[in-house]
Design an enzyme around this catalytic site. Structure first.
Site, short mmCIF file in Angstrom:
data_model
loop_
_atom_site.label_atom_id
_atom_site.label_comp_id
_atom_site.label_asym_id
_atom_site.label_seq_id
_atom_site.Cartn_x
_atom_site.Cartn_y
_atom_site.Cartn_z
N ASN A 53 0.84 -1.20 0.00
CA ASN A 53 0.00 0.00 0.00
C ASN A 53 0.87 1.25 0.00
OD1 ASN A 53 0.93 0.35 2.64
ND2 ASN A 53 -0.96 -0.41 3.58
N ASP A 76 -9.26 -9.71 -0.43
CA ASP A 76 -8.53 -8.84 0.49
C ASP A 76 -8.58 -7.40 0.03
OD1 ASP A 76 -6.49 -8.63 2.81
OD2 ASP A 76 -5.46 -7.66 1.13
#
Length: 353
Positions: free
Chosen positions: A34, A228
């Protein structure tokens, strides 16, 4: 050694034990993580499933007869013990720990290595169940070769786990049914912040050849990565902070998803504690060609996330605003799962002391 698809995969085969032999190594890159550098939980889940598929397929082809591919049927609770970061090397080890007549249990551990200091730590552990399907006939399940156990107690414990997961899979399939729920509208801005409707999200994906096994159905790891991603969006919308996967309750693969299907992955918040969020995720498959089959529920799971500050420390989670009896019921069910998992975690800590 082999390099795999130019993605820094290196496979080393170990022959110390027939059922413990696959060790992939992979360098974590920016597109695996991320915006703050934490590797996506879905990336790790995909690596775990690939290792399990390799060792399961290899073991089930050690006998004469039909060649087969091990298909993922279920993932037991997966714990994310520590985050992994860009630049670290992931080591994934897999071991077959139980074999029934038509399925194998694979235990997988993930370790991260800081290549600058040489330090390593266990980041993830999971148990997966695979069923071998014949390459010649997708409807035919191959008989699994037996394995040797260290003791009768080890075999008995494995059988207990097998019976427990089999029962839970049947209960989950019955609870969710075969029909799909309406797909939630992503980010409905008319909803109030911190409600279920405000953060619920969905993703639509066309299954292509690169998503599939040799038999033409989707890799379990591909599906888990999509799940996810959706769960992460739900958690981020609820908190508006950096979030990471903390654990995944059992992922049940009810039906195979074939190449050419359109999959809809839907997620919604079900429960929040002071420091964690539970998101229920569904995967529905819609065949584009074999339309007579109709849309069906393929996979279900619960993902748990935590919110982090800029230093990577847990933050309090905004409480969930419940609307209606159905949301209240799901919240109470989530609370029960949370308390059960907390009890198991504390019991595990006590056993280690």
């Amino acid at each position: 050694m082999w390099h795999f698809h130019g993605k820094y995969w290196i496979f080393k085969r170990l022959f110390l034990k027939q059922v413990k032999c696959v060790y992939p190594f992979r360098l974590m890159r920016p597109d695996d993580a991320n915006i703050v550098g934490n590797v996506h939980g879905g990336t790790i889940l995909k690596m775990i499933e690939e290792a399990g598929c390799i060792i399961g397929t290899r073991h089930c082809n050690t006998q004469p007869g039909d060649r087969c591919v091990a298909a993922l049927a279920r993932v037991e609770r997966t714990d994310f013990l520590y985050p992994m970061f860009i630049g670290e090397v992931a080591h994934v080890s897999a071991e077959i720990t139980y074999a029934s007549k038509h399925s194998v249990e694979v235990q997988v551990n993930v370790m991260s290595e800081n290549i600058l200091t040489g330090s390593k730590k266990l980041t993830n552990k999971a148990a997966l169940w695979y069923v071998p399907f014949s390459i010649q006939n997708l409807e035919k399940i191959i008989k699994v070769p037996p394995i040797k156990y260290a003791s009768a107690e080890e075999e008995a414990e494995g059988k207990r786990r097998y019976e427990a997961q089999k029962m839970e899979r049947l209960e989950t399939k019955e609870r969710n049914g075969e029909l799909s729920r309406p797909v939630p509208a992503p980010g409905n801005q008319r909803e109030q912040p911190h409600t279920v409707g405000f953060s619920q999200s969905s993703l639509i994906h066309l299954v292509g050849p690169s998503d599939c096994t040799l038999l033409g159905f989707v890799h379990g790891g591909v599906t888990m990565k999509l799940m996810d991603e959706v769960a992460g969006i739900v958690a981020a919308r609820h908190c508006k902070t950096n979030i990471v996967t903390a654990s995944v309750d059992a992922i049940n693969f009810h039906r195979k998803i074939k190449k050419g299907c359109v999959v809809t992955v839907s997620g919604q918040m079900t429960f929040t504690s002071n420091k964690s969020m539970e998101i229920e995720v569904f995967v529905d498959a819609d065949p584009l060609i074999e339309t007579e089959e109709g849309k069906y529920r393929a996979v279900t799971a619960f993902f748990t996330y935590i919110s982090l500050d800029k230093e990577g420390k847990p933050l309090p989670v905004p409480p969930l605003k419940l609307e209606g009896e159905e949301e209240q019921k799901r919240f109470e069910e989530g609370k029960e799962r949370y308390l059960q998992n907390k009890t198991k975690r504390l019991a595990g800590i006590e056993r280690k002391q």
